[in-house]
Scaffold this motif. Structure first.
Motif, short mmCIF file in Angstrom:
data_model
loop_
_atom_site.label_atom_id
_atom_site.label_comp_id
_atom_site.label_asym_id
_atom_site.label_seq_id
_atom_site.Cartn_x
_atom_site.Cartn_y
_atom_site.Cartn_z
N GLY A 48 41.20 52.68 30.19
CA GLY A 48 42.29 52.21 31.05
C GLY A 48 42.75 50.80 30.68
O GLY A 48 41.99 50.00 30.15
N HIS A 49 44.04 50.53 30.96
CA HIS A 49 44.62 49.19 30.83
C HIS A 49 44.55 48.66 29.38
O HIS A 49 44.48 49.45 28.46
CB HIS A 49 43.97 48.25 31.84
CG HIS A 49 43.88 48.88 33.20
ND1 HIS A 49 44.91 48.84 34.11
CD2 HIS A 49 42.91 49.63 33.78
CE1 HIS A 49 44.57 49.53 35.19
NE2 HIS A 49 43.36 50.02 35.02
N GLY A 50 44.49 47.34 29.22
CA GLY A 50 44.43 46.76 27.87
C GLY A 50 45.58 45.78 27.63
O GLY A 50 46.63 45.86 28.28
N ARG A 62 36.39 41.90 33.32
CA ARG A 62 37.69 42.53 33.49
C ARG A 62 37.57 44.02 33.21
O ARG A 62 36.87 44.45 32.29
CB ARG A 62 38.71 41.92 32.52
CG ARG A 62 39.02 40.46 32.80
CD ARG A 62 39.95 39.89 31.76
NE ARG A 62 39.39 39.99 30.41
CZ ARG A 62 39.91 39.42 29.33
NH1 ARG A 62 41.02 38.74 29.43
NH2 ARG A 62 39.34 39.56 28.15
N GLU A 63 38.31 44.79 34.01
CA GLU A 63 38.26 46.25 33.88
C GLU A 63 38.60 46.71 32.46
O GLU A 63 37.95 47.59 31.91
CB GLU A 63 39.25 46.87 34.88
CG GLU A 63 39.28 48.40 34.82
CD GLU A 63 40.32 49.00 35.76
OE1 GLU A 63 41.01 48.25 36.47
OE2 GLU A 63 40.44 50.24 35.76
N LYS A 64 39.63 46.11 31.85
CA LYS A 64 40.08 46.60 30.54
C LYS A 64 38.96 46.51 29.50
O LYS A 64 38.86 47.37 28.62
CB LYS A 64 41.32 45.82 30.07
CG LYS A 64 41.11 44.34 29.78
CD LYS A 64 42.32 43.75 29.07
CE LYS A 64 42.08 42.29 28.70
NZ LYS A 64 43.21 41.72 27.94
N ILE A 117 39.07 56.29 31.70
CA ILE A 117 37.96 55.47 32.20
C ILE A 117 38.47 54.18 32.85
O ILE A 117 39.23 53.43 32.23
CB ILE A 117 36.97 55.17 31.04
CG1 ILE A 117 36.43 56.51 30.51
CG2 ILE A 117 35.85 54.24 31.49
CD1 ILE A 117 35.53 56.35 29.30
N HIS A 118 38.02 53.94 34.06
CA HIS A 118 38.48 52.79 34.84
C HIS A 118 37.34 52.18 35.66
O HIS A 118 36.27 52.76 35.77
CB HIS A 118 39.59 53.23 35.81
CG HIS A 118 40.83 53.65 35.10
ND1 HIS A 118 41.93 52.85 35.00
CD2 HIS A 118 41.13 54.81 34.44
CE1 HIS A 118 42.87 53.48 34.30
NE2 HIS A 118 42.40 54.68 33.95
N CYS A 119 37.64 51.01 36.25
CA CYS A 119 36.72 50.40 37.23
C CYS A 119 37.51 50.09 38.48
O CYS A 119 38.69 49.77 38.42
CB CYS A 119 36.14 49.09 36.70
SG CYS A 119 35.14 49.31 35.24
N ASN A 120 36.81 50.16 39.58
CA ASN A 120 37.41 49.97 40.89
C ASN A 120 37.26 48.51 41.34
O ASN A 120 36.45 47.78 40.80
CB ASN A 120 36.65 50.85 41.88
CG ASN A 120 37.59 51.63 42.76
OD1 ASN A 120 38.66 51.15 43.09
ND2 ASN A 120 37.16 52.82 43.15
N LYS A 149 46.93 51.49 42.80
CA LYS A 149 46.44 50.38 41.96
C LYS A 149 46.50 50.77 40.48
O LYS A 149 46.96 49.99 39.65
CB LYS A 149 44.99 50.07 42.37
CG LYS A 149 44.35 48.92 41.65
CD LYS A 149 42.97 48.60 42.22
CE LYS A 149 41.97 49.72 42.07
NZ LYS A 149 41.34 49.83 40.75
N GLU A 150 46.07 51.99 40.16
CA GLU A 150 46.06 52.42 38.76
C GLU A 150 47.49 52.66 38.24
O GLU A 150 47.81 52.31 37.11
CB GLU A 150 45.22 53.69 38.58
CG GLU A 150 43.74 53.53 38.92
CD GLU A 150 43.01 52.53 38.05
OE1 GLU A 150 43.63 51.91 37.17
OE2 GLU A 150 41.80 52.32 38.27
N ASN A 151 48.34 53.24 39.08
CA ASN A 151 49.71 53.53 38.64
C ASN A 151 50.53 52.26 38.49
O ASN A 151 51.53 52.24 37.78
CB ASN A 151 50.40 54.47 39.63
CG ASN A 151 49.79 55.87 39.59
OD1 ASN A 151 49.23 56.28 38.58
ND2 ASN A 151 49.91 56.60 40.68
ZN LIG Z 1 42.18 51.08 36.16
#
Ligand SMILES: [Zn+2]
Length: 381
Positions: A48-50, A62-64, A117-120, A149-151
């Motif tokens: 996820g993200h980046g 950081r989640e990314k 794959i993500h983190c909350n 949040k993800e969208n």
């Molecule tokens: Zn995410």
């Protein structure tokens, strides 16, 4: 007497065409698909993200970054254990990838499984644990908030209004669209999500927050079984530490691999890869790090082959629950998973009775193949 005007005829034709399309979608595509041989040969792993989109931010992590590290590890484990499986990453470095592009990558490759794959994170520091989402309409505000949040990642995209046809990630109304969503892959997505949560609970020791549904754009646009997994909470101080640690990421990626293994072998009717217990004290979440004894396991080796065999292969002489491990480019087949050498003796006898030629007992310490003497010595300590 009624005359059918040109306009009415056209609308009837349109209706019939529509009905035809609906029937095609509901009735015909499904049976054709179910006749196909189900295999999992291509998996898309989506970190996820980046880049400019960091995702959730904890005190230190950081989640990314976590998503990428875990994604790459998972890909490595799959490639090691299943050299025939094609692993496709949506990103392998810290770059921004648009949500629609991630789905497009999976669709272009005609992948058999999509794992995002993500983190909350939440405002409160209390929630912790893992949850896995499949596409659908949210049943709770909590699930909706996670999807929002993800969208919201699309807000980093330059042309999101056009690309997502006016979808506003922050408006509740936008999510009503998803109530109409018909997912041909829901069943398989749920199977994968369920084994994944099991592995989180039983293998990684994370708190199991369950399988959930919500409208994620990235899943909405993929045309294969897919899940979005929230590994844990960066807003929970201990969990953040665990998610950011090499040991935590290793353990979590192993958990994801174990779920992939179960899903693939379950669908294909092949035997499960033996995933050796490889936990050490540091592999456990911080509050469960009490166990320090090495894990010793004895098995009976019944044969070696150059390729993966189906579970009812004649070579297994009717033995059930055959597992395997890879060594020196070969697949070595085993039965049993015993705590002591003596416990493995009846299985050795059984293999001989069934006509296996030259079975023998082997040992593993923390997943590493060792000599039987080494394993016994560890137990005697
Ligand atoms: Zn995410």
């Amino acid at each position: 007497m009624r005359l059918i005007t040109g306009t009415t005829r056209r609308s009837i034709l349109t209706l019939l065409r529509l009905a035809g399309i609906i029937l095609l979608v509901l009735g015909i595509i499904q049976p054709i698909r179910s006749q196909e041989k189900v295999t999992v040969q291509k998996v898309v792993i989506d970190a996820g993200h980046g880049g400019k989109d960091p995702g959730a931010i904890g005190k230190h992590a950081r989640e990314k970054d976590i998503a990428l590290d875990v994604a790459l590890k998972l890909g490595d484990y799959i490639k090691q254990q299943f050299p025939d499986v094609q692993v496709i990453f949506t990103r392998k470095t810290d770059v921004f990838i648009e949500l629609h592009r991630r789905a497009q990558i999976a669709n272009e490759h005609k992948a058999d499984l999509f794992i995002s794959i993500h983190c909350n994170a939440t405002k409160s520091a209390t929630p912790r644990g893992s949850e896995t989402y499949v596409m659908g309409l949210h049943r709770s505000q909590t699930n909706l908030e996670v999807a929002k949040k993800e969208n919201a990642s699309i807000l980093y995209e330059l042309d999101y209004a056009t690309v997502y046809e006016g979808f506003n990630p922050n408006s509740d109304e936008s999510y009503i669209t998803f109530s109409l969503f018909q997912n041909a892959y829901l069943e398989q997505s749920l199977v994968f999500a369920t084994v994944l949560q099991q592995e989180f609970r039983d293998y990684t020791g994370m708190i199991d927050r369950g399988v959930r549904q919500a409208g994620f754009l990235v899943l909405y646009r993929t045309t294969m079984p897919g899940v979005l997994v929230e590994l844990g909470f960066l807003s929970h101080p201990e969990e953040e530490k665990y998610l950011a640690s090499a040991e935590g990421q290793h353990k979590i990626a192993r958990g994801l691999f174990r779920a992939f293994n179960q899903f693939k072998t379950g669908l294909e009717g092949s035997i499960a890869v033996v995933v050796e217990p490889d936990s050490s004290a540091t592999d456990k979440p911080p509050d469960q790090a009490a166990q320090t004894t090495p894990q010793v396991v004895f098995k009976v080796q019944i044969g070696t082959a150059g390729k993966q065999l189906p579970k009812d292969a004649p070579a297994f002489n009717g033995l059930k629950n055959v597992g395997f491990y890879r060594h020196d480019g070969l697949i070595k087949y085993t039965i049993g998973n015993e705590k002591t050498f003596d416990d493995a003796l009846p299985l050795l006898e059984l293999a001989k009775q069934k006509g296996v030629k030259g079975p023998f007992i082997i040992a593993f310490i923390n997943g590493e193949r060792v000599t039987v003497e080494e394993a016994k010595a560890v137990l005697n300590r």
